[in-house]
Write an enzyme that holds these catalytic residues in place. Structure first.
Site, PDB file in Angstrom:
ATOM      1  N   ASN A  87       5.003  19.472 -47.497  1.00 41.92           N
ATOM      2  CA  ASN A  87       5.697  18.370 -46.828  1.00 41.92           C
ATOM      3  C   ASN A  87       6.327  17.419 -47.834  1.00 41.92           C
ATOM      4  O   ASN A  87       5.818  17.253 -48.945  1.00 41.92           O
ATOM      5  CB  ASN A  87       4.718  17.594 -45.936  1.00 41.92           C
ATOM      6  N   HIS A 104       7.524  21.108 -52.384  1.00 43.43           N
ATOM      7  CA  HIS A 104       8.947  21.141 -51.989  1.00 43.43           C
ATOM      8  C   HIS A 104       9.636  19.804 -52.181  1.00 43.43           C
ATOM      9  O   HIS A 104      10.698  19.578 -51.612  1.00 43.43           O
ATOM     10  CB  HIS A 104       9.069  21.616 -50.533  1.00 43.43           C
TER      11      HIS A 104
END
Ligand code: APR
Length: 231
Positions: A87, A104
């Protein structure tokens, strides 16, 4: 203290009101990945990409951590807890988790489009065309787009290899290399998968599936882990 690694995805932020990607009504139903989450998209239409992440940043700023985030933070009292998340929101940190690896990227940060190591905090929700790094290059979201390297992957693998307990929560395990993390968990350690719609094909060692939302499944699991591994 035993080492607990928690690997999370969009599902753990779902109860905070942040859309997941692949559930019905998810983000990838409204946008094509190739239009907003690839380097090619950025090259072709940076304004559209910028706007996509500005909207997600606005949402993330308005969201609050939920019971799932809080119970993971709480477990720091009993275990050495490392969170590895796919997330880009900061709800784990805002719930009190101290060791968080973002595979990410992070929605509240930007980076130079020419120098990946020039990373900045974004004030407020908007990153604009014309916002530049110290060397004069356009700032882009500090996000790992499809097709880009995942700089934190080796660090994440190390953490999983050293885990005594491994929890996977809120991820469909559709995206690689992130989903490969399960293969690095030592065979003999207890593993758990918390997801209301577990679509898990996992063949390395056994993993206990908890068919619940994170907000309910994680507190119940946490209670069991504290009883079983700390008393
Ligand atoms: N609690 C726990 N899990 C939930 C909940 C909930 N309340 N609601 C949904 N889920 C589960 C879904 O069943 C699904 O398995 O969360 C998972 C969400 O899967 P995805 O939408 O695919 O999100 P994620 O696995 O995080 O995607 C990985 O894909 O698009 C890229 O970079 C993006 O990091 C993202 C990556």
């Amino acid at each position: 203290m035993k080492r607990l690694v928690v690997f999370t995805g969009a599902g753990i932020s779902a109860e905070s009101g942040i859309k997941t990607f692949r559930d019905s009504g998810g983000l990838w139903e409204e946008h094509k990945i190739e239009d907003v989450a690839t380097p090619q998209a950025w090259a072709k239409n940076p304004e559209m990409v910028q706007e996509f992440y500005n909207q997600r940043r606005k949402q993330a700023l308005e969201a609050k951590p939920n019971a799932g985030h809080f119970v993971i933070a709480e477990l720091q009292k009993h275990f050495v807890v490392h969170v590895i998340t796919q997330n880009i929101d900061d709800l784990h940190e805002r719930a009190g988790s101290k060791k968080v690896v973002h595979l990410h990227g992070e929605i509240k940060k930007s980076r130079s489009s020419a120098y990946p190591n020039l990373i900045y905090n974004i004030k407020g929700w908007e990153l604009k065309m014309g916002d530049r790094c110290e060397k004069g290059y356009q700032l882009r979201p500090y996000i790992v787009w499809f097709g880009e390297a995942v700089p934190e992957m080796d660090n994440a693998i190390d953490l999983v290899q050293q885990a005594d307990i491994f929890i996977v929560a809120g991820t469909s395990l559709n995206v690689y290399p992130a989903a490969n993390l399960l293969d690095y968990a030592p065979n003999e350690i207890p593993k758990f998968y918390v997801d209301p719609n577990p679509d898990l094909v996992y063949s390395f060692g056994e993993i206990r599936v908890i068919k619940e939302k994170a907000g309910k499944g994680l507190p119940e699991l946490a209670e069991k882990l504290v009883k079983e591994f700390t008393t």
